[in-house]
Design a protein around this motif. Structure first.
Motif, mmCIF file in Angstrom:
data_model
loop_
_atom_site.group_PDB
_atom_site.id
_atom_site.type_symbol
_atom_site.label_atom_id
_atom_site.label_comp_id
_atom_site.label_asym_id
_atom_site.label_seq_id
_atom_site.Cartn_x
_atom_site.Cartn_y
_atom_site.Cartn_z
ATOM 1 N N LYS A 71 2.056 75.575 14.992
ATOM 2 C CA LYS A 71 2.174 74.788 14.235
ATOM 3 C C LYS A 71 0.914 74.284 14.312
ATOM 4 O O LYS A 71 0.378 73.844 12.633
ATOM 5 N N THR A 72 -0.307 74.725 14.961
ATOM 6 C CA THR A 72 -1.684 74.530 14.422
ATOM 7 C C THR A 72 -2.102 75.663 13.324
ATOM 8 O O THR A 72 -2.605 75.506 12.271
ATOM 9 N N HIS A 73 -1.663 76.579 13.554
ATOM 10 C CA HIS A 73 -1.930 77.069 12.420
ATOM 11 C C HIS A 73 -1.590 77.174 11.466
ATOM 12 O O HIS A 73 -1.756 77.735 10.284
ATOM 13 N N LYS A 74 -0.409 77.356 11.678
ATOM 14 C CA LYS A 74 0.759 76.444 10.063
ATOM 15 C C LYS A 74 0.033 75.197 9.226
ATOM 16 O O LYS A 74 0.115 75.263 7.923
ATOM 17 N N ASN A 75 -0.349 74.503 10.316
ATOM 18 C CA ASN A 75 -1.039 72.912 9.943
ATOM 19 C C ASN A 75 -2.584 73.741 8.786
ATOM 20 O O ASN A 75 -2.857 73.318 7.991
ATOM 21 N N ARG A 76 -3.264 74.992 9.496
ATOM 22 C CA ARG A 76 -4.286 75.501 8.103
ATOM 23 C C ARG A 76 -3.515 76.122 7.564
ATOM 24 O O ARG A 76 -4.729 75.401 6.548
ATOM 25 N N MET A 77 -3.081 76.777 6.994
ATOM 26 C CA MET A 77 -2.441 77.569 6.447
ATOM 27 C C MET A 77 -2.351 76.783 5.014
ATOM 28 O O MET A 77 -2.570 76.931 4.157
ATOM 29 N N ARG A 78 -1.248 75.545 5.804
ATOM 30 C CA ARG A 78 -1.309 74.528 4.581
ATOM 31 C C ARG A 78 -2.418 73.986 4.329
ATOM 32 O O ARG A 78 -2.269 73.622 2.883
ATOM 33 N N ALA A 79 -3.015 73.297 4.802
ATOM 34 C CA ALA A 79 -3.600 73.088 3.664
ATOM 35 C C ALA A 79 -4.687 73.375 2.980
ATOM 36 O O ALA A 79 -5.589 73.498 2.498
ATOM 37 N N ASP A 80 -4.887 74.564 3.273
ATOM 38 C CA ASP A 80 -5.497 75.998 2.643
ATOM 39 C C ASP A 80 -4.733 76.436 1.271
ATOM 40 O O ASP A 80 -5.139 76.282 -0.081
ATOM 41 N N LEU A 81 -3.604 76.429 1.671
ATOM 42 C CA LEU A 81 -2.968 76.910 0.201
ATOM 43 C C LEU A 81 -2.463 75.582 -0.904
ATOM 44 O O LEU A 81 -2.691 76.130 -1.783
ATOM 45 N N TYR A 82 -2.283 74.284 0.007
ATOM 46 C CA TYR A 82 -2.631 73.275 -1.216
ATOM 47 C C TYR A 82 -3.895 73.223 -1.363
ATOM 48 O O TYR A 82 -4.185 72.443 -3.323
ATOM 49 N N SER A 83 -4.973 73.974 -0.608
ATOM 50 C CA SER A 83 -6.254 73.125 -1.328
ATOM 51 C C SER A 83 -6.430 74.704 -2.923
ATOM 52 O O SER A 83 -6.716 73.628 -3.742
ATOM 53 N N GLN A 84 -5.835 75.273 -2.588
ATOM 54 C CA GLN A 84 -5.902 75.777 -3.635
ATOM 55 C C GLN A 84 -4.618 75.998 -5.097
ATOM 56 O O GLN A 84 -5.279 76.386 -6.134
ATOM 57 N N LEU A 85 -3.583 75.553 -4.400
ATOM 58 C CA LEU A 85 -2.153 75.223 -5.056
ATOM 59 C C LEU A 85 -2.628 73.717 -5.923
ATOM 60 O O LEU A 85 -2.843 73.823 -7.636
ATOM 61 N N GLU A 86 -3.548 72.944 -5.811
ATOM 62 C CA GLU A 86 -4.068 71.530 -6.202
ATOM 63 C C GLU A 86 -5.038 71.871 -6.960
ATOM 64 O O GLU A 86 -4.965 71.317 -8.674
ATOM 65 N N ARG A 87 -6.156 73.254 -7.044
ATOM 66 C CA ARG A 87 -6.864 73.471 -7.988
ATOM 67 C C ARG A 87 -6.587 74.123 -8.755
ATOM 68 O O ARG A 87 -7.036 73.587 -9.834
#
Length: 247
Positions: A20-36
């Protein structure tokens, strides 16, 4: 956070075999990319629906992205995730009660199997019938261990419900729930010690008994509070994503 963007990211991340820790990091990274990307597209015509559609196209399809991210995951982490799921029996969408009951029964069953092998080896190979006399104690240990696993998962869920997560981070909102859960965990372990002491001491108690009860009570409460506090950030962030209903 934009729910549509979150769902797009979650379609990519949810099936990945990692913790879950790794998933949360990936979610945050991908979210910031898609939001940009979304903000860039939105600046063109100020049409949110159209901008989101174009952003998704630029972001990519979920399956190819999953394969790319899966290939980047260390093999050891994928094996550890698979082993953890096999040991705990936890699955996506499983209720806490079902998970706790399954894990408690599985733990007790494994211990019973281990003790049965030990008793059988000692009785039939070593030809020592006295070993059979400790079988009730082994049965009690396995039962109490399984019961404590069940109880601590339920109480852990109660403890986690005392926290809430928002943009500021994890906040302790309902202290009484955490306190009740911690004391309950302490009583559960202390009761187990009491049963084992009563089963092995033949009714002979000394002044050390009070300390034998106080020590597990206090240490369990302290450890419970530490573990729940450490898990709160990871668990609550994961649930914010994993509870999203994907189309």
């Amino acid at each position: 956070m934009n729910t549509d963007i979150m769902k797009t990211v979650e379609r990519v991340v949810r099936p990945l075999p990692c913790d879950k820790t790794h998933k949360n990091r990936m979610r945050a990274d991908l979210y910031s990319q898609l939001e940009r990307i979304f903000e860039e597209e939105l600046a063109k015509d100020n049409d949110q629906a159209a901008a989101l559609g174009r952003a998704k196209v630029r972001f990519g399809e979920p399956v190819p992205l999953q394969k790319e991210l899966r290939a980047a995951l260390p093999s050891l982490q994928q094996w550890q995730t698979a082993l953890d799921r096999w040991i705990t029996g936890q699955r996506e969408g499983m209720s806490t009660l079902r998970y706790a009951a399954g894990f408690g029964l599985r733990t007790a069953g494994v211990l019973l199997l281990f003790f049965t092998v030990m008793v059988g080896f000692g009785t039939f190979y070593l030809q020592d019938p006295i070993i059979m006399m400790v079988w009730p104690l082994f049965l009690a240990i396995a039962s109490l261990f399984g019961t404590n696993c069940f109880t601590h998962i339920i109480l852990g869920e109660l403890g986690l419900s005392a926290f809430e997560v928002d943009s500021r981070g994890v906040l302790l909102m309902k202290t009484w729930r955490l306190a009740v859960a911690a004391v309950g965990a302490g009583f559960s372990v202390t009761f187990s010690f009491f049963v084992l002491i009563k089963a092995t001491s033949a009714g002979v108690y000394g002044g050390w008994v009070l300390g034998a009860f106080v020590l597990p009570m206090v240490s369990t409460i302290v450890l419970f509070l530490i573990v729940v506090g450490l898990l709160a950030q990871v668990e609550l962030e994961d649930r914010r994503w994993s509870q999203l209903q994907l189309d």
